[in-house]
Motif scaffolding. Structure first.
Motif, PDB file in Angstrom:
ATOM      1  N   ALA A 145       0.801   9.836   4.983  1.00  0.00           N
ATOM      2  CA  ALA A 145      -0.362   9.073   5.438  1.00  0.00           C
ATOM      3  C   ALA A 145      -1.397   9.063   4.323  1.00  0.00           C
ATOM      4  CB  ALA A 145      -0.959   9.680   6.708  1.00  0.00           C
ATOM      5  N   VAL A 146      -2.245   8.031   4.340  1.00  0.00           N
ATOM      6  CA  VAL A 146      -3.283   7.908   3.319  1.00  0.00           C
ATOM      7  C   VAL A 146      -4.566   7.426   3.989  1.00  0.00           C
ATOM      8  CG1 VAL A 146      -2.725   5.505   2.729  1.00  0.00           C
ATOM      9  CG2 VAL A 146      -3.797   6.980   1.007  1.00  0.00           C
ATOM     10  N   GLY A 204      -5.870   0.248  -8.988  1.00  0.00           N
ATOM     11  CA  GLY A 204      -4.790  -0.712  -8.803  1.00  0.00           C
ATOM     12  C   GLY A 204      -4.436  -0.922  -7.340  1.00  0.00           C
ATOM     13  N   MET A 205      -4.425   0.162  -6.567  1.00  0.00           N
ATOM     14  CA  MET A 205      -4.114   0.074  -5.144  1.00  0.00           C
ATOM     15  C   MET A 205      -5.163  -0.747  -4.399  1.00  0.00           C
ATOM     16  SD  MET A 205      -3.379   3.259  -2.557  1.00  0.00           S
ATOM     17  CE  MET A 205      -3.089   3.013  -0.792  1.00  0.00           C
ATOM     18  N   SER A 206      -6.423  -0.606  -4.812  1.00  0.00           N
ATOM     19  CA  SER A 206      -7.515  -1.324  -4.145  1.00  0.00           C
ATOM     20  C   SER A 206      -7.371  -2.837  -4.256  1.00  0.00           C
ATOM     21  CB  SER A 206      -8.863  -0.899  -4.733  1.00  0.00           C
ATOM     22  OG  SER A 206      -9.115   0.471  -4.519  1.00  0.00           O
ATOM     23  N   ALA A 226       5.974   1.578   5.487  1.00  0.00           N
ATOM     24  CA  ALA A 226       7.113   1.282   4.613  1.00  0.00           C
ATOM     25  C   ALA A 226       8.280   0.672   5.377  1.00  0.00           C
ATOM     26  CB  ALA A 226       7.564   2.558   3.906  1.00  0.00           C
ATOM     27  N   ALA A 227       8.380   0.984   6.681  1.00  0.00           N
ATOM     28  CA  ALA A 227       9.488   0.462   7.495  1.00  0.00           C
ATOM     29  C   ALA A 227       9.239  -0.951   7.989  1.00  0.00           C
ATOM     30  CB  ALA A 227       9.732   1.395   8.691  1.00  0.00           C
ATOM     31  N   ALA A 237       0.837  -1.205   0.000  1.00  0.00           N
ATOM     32  CA  ALA A 237       0.000   0.000   0.000  1.00  0.00           C
ATOM     33  C   ALA A 237       0.870   1.254   0.000  1.00  0.00           C
ATOM     34  CB  ALA A 237      -0.929  -0.004   1.212  1.00  0.00           C
ATOM     35  N   ALA A 238       1.938   1.246   0.808  1.00  0.00           N
ATOM     36  CA  ALA A 238       2.852   2.392   0.821  1.00  0.00           C
ATOM     37  C   ALA A 238       3.526   2.557  -0.541  1.00  0.00           C
ATOM     38  CB  ALA A 238       3.897   2.216   1.927  1.00  0.00           C
ATOM     39  N   ALA A 239       3.900   1.425  -1.153  1.00  0.00           N
ATOM     40  CA  ALA A 239       4.521   1.492  -2.478  1.00  0.00           C
ATOM     41  C   ALA A 239       3.536   2.015  -3.525  1.00  0.00           C
ATOM     42  CB  ALA A 239       5.024   0.107  -2.873  1.00  0.00           C
ATOM     43  N   ALA A 240       2.270   1.643  -3.397  1.00  0.00           N
ATOM     44  CA  ALA A 240       1.260   2.091  -4.360  1.00  0.00           C
ATOM     45  C   ALA A 240       1.083   3.607  -4.314  1.00  0.00           C
ATOM     46  CB  ALA A 240      -0.067   1.392  -4.092  1.00  0.00           C
TER      47      ALA A 240
END
Length: 297
Positions: free
Chosen positions: A64-65, A106-108, A146-147, A43-46
């Motif tokens: 944040a998203v 795509g993220m979904s 991401a970490a 998700a972070a990569a998207a």
């Protein structure tokens, strides 16, 4: 027709059933843990790919998203995100309507795997937001996501006498001093031990957050205190004082994990309490209040 007594068992159960069943359950839990980790990092990569046009080396600004929980418990992005300065933006504003729509679609496909089965992974990286159109909404911390290590790392070897005092935080807002063993980290997050006065402050803060954002979004800490005025064994009349520290995970109360919803914390030999343990993703702060993940004193 008469019933004849059985002369032998109708069937046999393998002797290793218990071991096999527990192994299967452990494997399922490990698989869900690994899936949750992979999908959170994806998700972070998207978000990065949407904002950079799939250029992983390009600069971008997102910390944040927003994700909304559907009726089937899976999460999906709304296109709303936050910058490092705290500004609120949308993917449409950043890259245009067509690119944003394709990116969200795509993220979904990946965030759909962030559901009840992987909640133990993603929920602790989220802050509850006001509901959106009657659906639970969350703010996923992209820096912490991401970490996250893709595989659950083995517990680090403990070194003797390793406790150090440091400032810790778990929500980018509330900071507390605690004792931490640098050898006891998970994904770079520490397990802080707090004195009772600090525990009282954490209890007040978590209960205030629950009142504002809802109990399904916040584990609350409670300190129950009492005393005994009876004379002590040494003859003194000074009253004995007791404290019981509880952590309540409200989202467990209505499900299969309801028996784990309330945890009574035991103090260590120094009277300190490990509030949240590793699961709350406590991280140490340096002198400039920047996160140290992992913690290297």
């Amino acid at each position: 027709m008469t019933n004849q007594p059985a002369s032998r068992p109708a069937y046999e159960i393998p002797a290793h059933l218990s071991a096999a069943a527990h192994a299967a359950l452990d494997a399922t839990h490990a698989a869900r843990e690994q899936l949750g980790r992979a999908m959170v990092v994806t998700a972070a990569a998207a978000v990065r790919d949407i904002l950079t046009g799939d250029n992983p080396d390009a600069p971008f600004d997102a910390t944040a998203v927003e994700l909304v929980e559907g009726a089937d418990s899976s999460l999906f992005p709304t296109g709303r995100y936050w910058t490092a300065a705290g500004g609120e933006r949308t993917f449409t504003e950043a890259v245009g309507l067509a690119e944003a729509g394709n990116g969200i679609h795509g993220m979904s496909e990946w965030t759909a795997y962030l559901d009840d089965s992987t909640r133990d992974v993603w929920h602790k990286l989220c802050t509850k937001l006001p509901d959106r159109n009657g659906q639970p909404a969350y703010r996923l911390d992209l820096i912490r996501a991401a970490a996250l290590q893709l595989d659950q790392p083995p517990a680090p070897a403990r070194q003797p006498g390793g406790m150090v005092e440091t400032l810790v935080c778990a929500n980018d807002r509330d900071r507390y001093y605690a004792l931490v063993d640098p050898a006891d980290q998970r994904d770079g997050y520490v397990k802080p031990w707090f004195d009772l006065d600090t525990v009282r402050r954490i209890a007040e803060a978590t209960q205030a957050d629950a009142a504002e954002y809802g109990h399904d979004a916040v584990d609350t800490v409670h300190v129950l205190e009492g005393g005994d005025s009876a004379a002590r064994h040494d003859g003194s009349a000074e009253p004995l004082k007791y404290a019981v520290v509880l952590v309540v995970c409200w989202m467990y109360l209505g499900g299969e994990q309801r028996e784990q919803a309330v945890e009574v914390l035991q103090p260590n030999k120094d009277g300190r309490y490990a509030i949240g343990g590793h699961d709350w993703c406590w991280y140490a702060l340096d002198g400039q209040l920047n996160p140290q993940i992992p913690f290297r004193p």
